[in-house]
Design a protein around this motif. Structure first.
Motif, PDB file in Angstrom:
ATOM      1  N   LYS A 129      -6.583   5.288  -9.128  1.00  0.00           N
ATOM      2  CA  LYS A 129      -7.034   5.522  -7.757  1.00  0.00           C
ATOM      3  C   LYS A 129      -7.854   4.348  -7.241  1.00  0.00           C
ATOM      4  O   LYS A 129      -7.679   3.905  -6.101  1.00  0.00           O
ATOM      5  CB  LYS A 129      -7.859   6.798  -7.696  1.00  0.00           C
ATOM      6  N   PHE A 130      -8.734   3.825  -8.081  1.00  0.00           N
ATOM      7  CA  PHE A 130      -9.567   2.709  -7.653  1.00  0.00           C
ATOM      8  C   PHE A 130      -8.761   1.409  -7.536  1.00  0.00           C
ATOM      9  O   PHE A 130      -9.128   0.517  -6.758  1.00  0.00           O
ATOM     10  CB  PHE A 130     -10.746   2.522  -8.607  1.00  0.00           C
ATOM     11  N   TYR A 167      -7.514   1.705  -4.235  1.00  0.00           N
ATOM     12  CA  TYR A 167      -8.666   1.582  -3.332  1.00  0.00           C
ATOM     13  C   TYR A 167      -9.049   0.106  -3.140  1.00  0.00           C
ATOM     14  O   TYR A 167      -9.289  -0.352  -2.016  1.00  0.00           O
ATOM     15  CB  TYR A 167      -9.840   2.370  -3.911  1.00  0.00           C
ATOM     16  N   GLU A 168      -9.109  -0.655  -4.218  1.00  0.00           N
ATOM     17  CA  GLU A 168      -9.503  -2.067  -4.123  1.00  0.00           C
ATOM     18  C   GLU A 168      -8.432  -2.894  -3.394  1.00  0.00           C
ATOM     19  O   GLU A 168      -8.752  -3.867  -2.727  1.00  0.00           O
ATOM     20  CB  GLU A 168      -9.765  -2.624  -5.517  1.00  0.00           C
ATOM     21  N   PHE A 227      -5.896   3.231   1.838  1.00  0.00           N
ATOM     22  CA  PHE A 227      -7.052   4.122   1.724  1.00  0.00           C
ATOM     23  C   PHE A 227      -6.600   5.575   1.753  1.00  0.00           C
ATOM     24  O   PHE A 227      -7.123   6.431   1.024  1.00  0.00           O
ATOM     25  CB  PHE A 227      -8.052   3.871   2.866  1.00  0.00           C
ATOM     26  N   CYS A 242      -5.050   6.576  -1.769  1.00  0.00           N
ATOM     27  CA  CYS A 242      -5.792   6.443  -3.034  1.00  0.00           C
ATOM     28  C   CYS A 242      -6.388   7.769  -3.509  1.00  0.00           C
ATOM     29  O   CYS A 242      -6.651   7.950  -4.705  1.00  0.00           O
ATOM     30  CB  CYS A 242      -6.889   5.385  -2.922  1.00  0.00           C
ATOM     31  N   ALA A 257     -12.879   6.737   0.378  1.00  0.00           N
ATOM     32  CA  ALA A 257     -11.950   6.147   1.343  1.00  0.00           C
ATOM     33  C   ALA A 257     -12.119   6.761   2.729  1.00  0.00           C
ATOM     34  O   ALA A 257     -11.849   6.102   3.751  1.00  0.00           O
ATOM     35  CB  ALA A 257     -10.516   6.325   0.864  1.00  0.00           C
TER      36      ALA A 257
END
Length: 590
Positions: free
Chosen positions: A534-535, A538-539, A557, A560, A565
């Motif tokens: 997930k991250f 996100y990144e 976003f 994720c 987000a």
């Protein structure tokens, strides 16, 4: 004329003169032989039991356990379960040393895989099944644990089985065991075998140790004769030992003087005489001073207490030091205060008891407690791992508050089983479900004592202290339990790879003129690969966000699946990046 008292007294305690003790020593020596004989009997008996247990543990149970693993592999290959059980019984028999030796395998419900005695008595699950079928031939079904006439086919000692299961729940898979069988009391060892999912037990009858007792008695007879001779020799030296505690006391005092540290003298083996009374008086004074230091230490940090003790004074002084600052604050504190009233103090004390212990456990000191917030400082002891210790503390504090919430929730469920909660009780339960945010930053700060000669306080001052507070405030916005700075990230990564730091945003907090990257430290061994995935997305979204491609940022976003987000989706809405976008978001509140 006044009659002179033979004994001095301290309260109700008589102080015995040494001269009386010298006279009494000859009488005591006559009694010592009997006392020593009983002591030796106990020691030798215990040694016999320990040696027997060690023999069982090291050789017999090990062989049986190894055979169990091998036989399970054979069973998995050919499916001949009964043949494998018979093989295990044969291995057990070969390892029997005494007439009533015992071996068994029992599952956690008490069902017997096999039991075998050295006298030839044995049973196994196949024989038990046949017995059950025979007993229930007219009943139409086979009972799981007892026959149709109430016969119990499970492990005889239910209490011993319960103790093994309690250990199993705590992660203890082997150990010693006292238990009963149909043939009497036994002692032995056990170990849980994962393949068979059974406790493998190896034991010996307590009755079999009778022979060892006769051997011990023979040794005691010889020992008594030797002791009679030895006590004659020892008696000549006893008088030289009577004042030995004086040497011990003076040595302790000398050591305190050398170390410049006040301690108590060990009087645990000291005799009840006037010299011991003198040392006890010193210990009383030492304890009083130590208690005062303990009280002092509860109001100031440990390093200040140690410095005051060593230097015998406290000065108004301080210097710039490279430290890590942790700031923790209770969320929605105003609501909790309004709901709980004076009871908020009890809740805070429960919370701070755990938090302060966690800080001290990780080499930190308490800088200040401000109502619902606590400021902790790491590195005052020159620890190079100060940021790692701060991150460890942050997560421990977060887990402790989560545990407290869980206990409160369970308590609520218990009450709701009895009756519905009133509106006031609902509000109280919401108020006690405390949650905290933790912000961590570090760098060069002023650390020392400020104030006046009449009143002073130990404190830490600097931009990084304020920054830790601001980062704690951001935990509410980004819906994360812990947020730290790039300084903390770099320092932790220099010492450990336990934590992965995910970049959350670049913000310009209120009161600052430059943007600052903020990070979320995560232990992936505890959180799992799903969070990392997930991250990662996100990144990727954050990279598009920084570059001004908000359309792609919104897409990533949204995919994720992280609560954080939502902050960016709300921030961007359906807009394009503004002209001159630098990727830095300016915060308008603290």
């Amino acid at each position: 004329m006044f009659r002179k008292k033979f004994f001095q007294r301290v309260g109700e305690t008589k102080i015995i003169p040494i001269s009386i003790k010298i006279i009494a020593v000859f009488t005591v020596l006559l009694l010592l032989s009997n006392f020593a004989t009983n002591t030796i009997t106990l020691i030798l008996s215990q040694k016999q039991i320990i040696n027997l247990n060690n023999t069982i543990m090291v050789s017999r149970l090990k062989d049986l356990y190894s055979a169990a693993g091998n036989q399970y592999q054979i069973f998995s290959f050919n499916g001949e379960r009964q043949d494998c059980i018979d093989a295990l019984k044969n291995v057990s028999k070969k390892g029997f040393d005494l007439p009533k030796s015992f071996a068994a395998a029992v599952d956690r419900q008490g069902n017997i895989l096999f039991e075998v005695y050295a006298d030839g008595t044995e049973t196994d699950e196949g024989q038990i099944l046949q017995a059950k079928l025979s007993n229930s031939s007219g009943a139409g079904e086979v009972e799981n644990e007892t026959g149709s006439e109430g016969q119990d086919f499970t492990f005889f000692d239910k209490a011993a089985l319960a103790r093994m299961n309690e250990g199993f729940q705590d992660g203890v898979l082997d150990g010693s065991l006292n238990f009963d069988t149909e043939k009497g009391a036994y002692f032995g060892v056990y170990k849980y075998q994962e393949d068979w999912q059974c406790y493998f037990i190896r034991g010996e009858s307590r009755a079999d140790t009778t022979h060892s007792t006769f051997v011990v008695l023979a040794l005691i007879s010889v020992g008594i004769f030797i002791l009679l001779v030895a006590f004659l020799i020892v008696g000549l030296k006893v008088f030289g030992k009577i004042l030995s505690n004086v040497k011990s006391i003076t040595s302790s005092l000398y050591q305190m003087q050398q170390n410049q540290k006040l301690e108590t003298i060990d009087l645990s083996s000291a005799p009840n005489d006037d010299i011991t009374y003198l040392a006890a008086s010193f210990n009383s004074l030492s304890s009083t001073i130590s208690n005062l230091l303990g009280i002092f230490q509860k109001f100031v940090s440990k390093d200040v207490v140690e410095k005051a003790y060593n230097e015998h004074q406290i000065r108004l002084e301080g210097k710039r030091r490279n430290l890590t600052i942790l700031f923790s604050d209770i969320k929605s504190f105003t609501y909790r205060t309004e709901t709980l009233g004076n009871d908020i103090i009890d809740l805070l004390n429960v919370h701070y008891d755990q938090v302060i212990h966690t800080v001290h456990e990780n080499q930190g000191v308490i800088g200040s407690i401000i109502g619902d917030a606590i400021l902790a400082i790491y590195g005052t002891n020159t620890s190079r791992k100060k940021s790692l210790e701060a991150v460890e503390s942050a997560w421990k504090i977060t887990r402790l508050t989560a545990s407290l919430r869980e206990k409160m929730t369970l308590r609520r469920l218990e009450l709701e089983k009895q009756r519905s909660l009133t509106e006031a009780e609902e509000n109280v339960f919401k108020a006690v479900l405390i949650d905290v945010g933790v912000g961590i930053d570090g760098g060069n700060v002023f650390y020392g004592n400020i104030g006046s000669s009449e009143h002073m306080t130990n404190t830490v001052i600097g931009d990084n202290v304020n920054s830790a507070s601001r980062l704690e405030g951001l935990t509410r916005i980004y819906r994360l339990p812990v947020i730290c700075s790039e300084y903390v990230k770099n320092e932790v990564e220099g010492f450990s790879d336990k934590y992965t730091f995910f970049e959350i945003d670049t913000v310009q907090v209120k009161g600052k003129t430059e943007g600052k990257k903020i990070f979320f430290p995560v232990c992936l061994d505890e959180s799992g690969p799903e969070l990392a995935s997930k991250f990662e997305l996100y990144e990727k979204a954050l990279s598009f966000y920084y570059s001004g491609d908000w359309d792609k940022a919104r897409k990533n976003f949204g995919e994720c699946g992280l609560e954080t987000a939502a902050v960016f989706l709300e921030r961007m809405e359906n807009l394009k990046a503004p002209a001159g976008w630098s990727g830095i978001w300016t915060m308008t509140t603290k």
